[in-house]
Design an enzyme around this catalytic site. Structure first.
Site, short mmCIF file in Angstrom:
data_model
loop_
_atom_site.label_atom_id
_atom_site.label_comp_id
_atom_site.label_asym_id
_atom_site.label_seq_id
_atom_site.Cartn_x
_atom_site.Cartn_y
_atom_site.Cartn_z
CG ASP A 105 -1.68 -1.41 1.46
OD1 ASP A 105 -2.59 -1.81 0.26
OD2 ASP A 105 -2.35 -1.37 2.65
N1 URA Z 1 -0.84 -5.65 3.85
C1 URA Z 1 -1.73 -4.42 4.24
O1 URA Z 1 -2.13 -4.41 4.86
N2 URA Z 1 -0.81 -3.90 3.05
C2 URA Z 1 0.16 -4.10 2.80
O2 URA Z 1 0.89 -2.93 2.28
C3 URA Z 1 1.01 -5.36 2.58
C4 URA Z 1 0.12 -6.68 3.47
#
Ligand code: URA
Length: 268
Positions: A105
């Site tokens: 993310d």
């Molecule tokens: N899980 C999440 O919630 N975000 C990420 O970036 C990776 C795994």
């Protein structure tokens, strides 16, 4: 693998595109015995033969990088509104058509692999052959021992998201001193703890954040610290990157059941 000769040479350390244009103009570079002067010439690094200043040269085609992804950049090769992880790369890597292996993310930090090895990416991210990924999650509500055990049991069984999807079993741990550094630094010691490690086998959208939501908590900072056998190099600052070592590449391949020789290496 087919590519433009200027890209191939840039990724093999021959300098910037301008340097390469100059070098080609001097007719120092031969492909199949003939000088190539047009930087846009498409060559095949597997079937063509190359020589530079009279010496045979075997170009390297594949690249494998580990990036310490900072918060604020998107895991994508292009984005209309934000900088991407690709914008962090300098030449020759920026010329190599690399892609991210999986996705973090925009606000997640930590280990992101970048490569142009499509088959390896596919294996690393496929639900069938994928590898474990470990995240350091800082939590809104610090957990006492009983909450920690409760979460551990729930994640070990698999938790169900709002959309009905039930996660594969995941493993909750406490960070040791060695896991803690950087802005997410985690102190070891007694409960309550505001940071934990979660190892998941899959990579659903917002997976870790959604998992903690199902147990009534919230992730306020997330950092990936390992992917299969590869651990984030603690010497890399946010935004820093380095090439994977041959042993890291071999370990990744072994982890997904593909231990073909590393590019440029002869078979044992
Ligand atoms: N899980 C999440 O919630 N975000 C990420 O970036 C990776 C795994």
């Amino acid at each position: 693998m087919k590519s433009r000769i200027d890209k191939l040479l840039a990724s093999n350390g021959f300098g910037s595109r301008r340097d390469i244009k100059r070098m080609l103009k001097s007719r120092a570079f031969l492909v199949n015995g003939a000088a190539v002067v047009d930087p846009g010439t498409v060559v095949d690094s597997e079937t063509d033969s190359f020589s530079w200043e009279g010496k045979a040269f075997k170009p390297r085609e594949k690249a494998y990088l580990m990036l310490n992804k900072p918060s604020g950049v998107v895991t994508s090769t292009s984005d209309p509104g934000h900088d991407t992880v690709m914008d962090l790369l300098a030449e020759p890597w920026s010329l190599m058509d690399l892609h991210p292996v999986g996705r973090l993310d925009i606000d997640t930090e930590g280990l992101l692999l970048l490569t142009n090895d499509g088959p390896l990416t596919h294996r690393l991210t496929s639900p069938k052959t994928g590898v474990d990924k470990t995240y350091e999650a800082r939590l809104r509500d610090p957990v006492g021992q009983s909450a920690f055990e409760e979460y551990r049991a729930a994640f070990g069984r698999g938790v169900t998201f709002h959309d009905g999807y039930t996660t594969l079993p995941a493993k909750l741990d406490l960070p040791s001193n060695g896991d803690a550094d950087g802005p997410n630094a985690v102190q070891s010691g007694a409960f309550p703890r505001d940071a934990v490690l979660l190892t998941v086998q899959e990579g659903k959208y917002h997976q870790v954040k959604k998992m903690f939501k199902t147990v009534g908590n919230e992730v306020i900072a997330l950092r990936r610290i390992s992917m299969g056998p590869v651990r984030l190099d603690r010497a890399l600052p946010p935004g820093g990157y380095r090439e994977l070592s041959e042993s890291e590449i071999r370990a990744l391949r072994l982890a997904v059941g593909n231990d073909a020789p590393v590019d440029g290496e002869s078979a044992p």
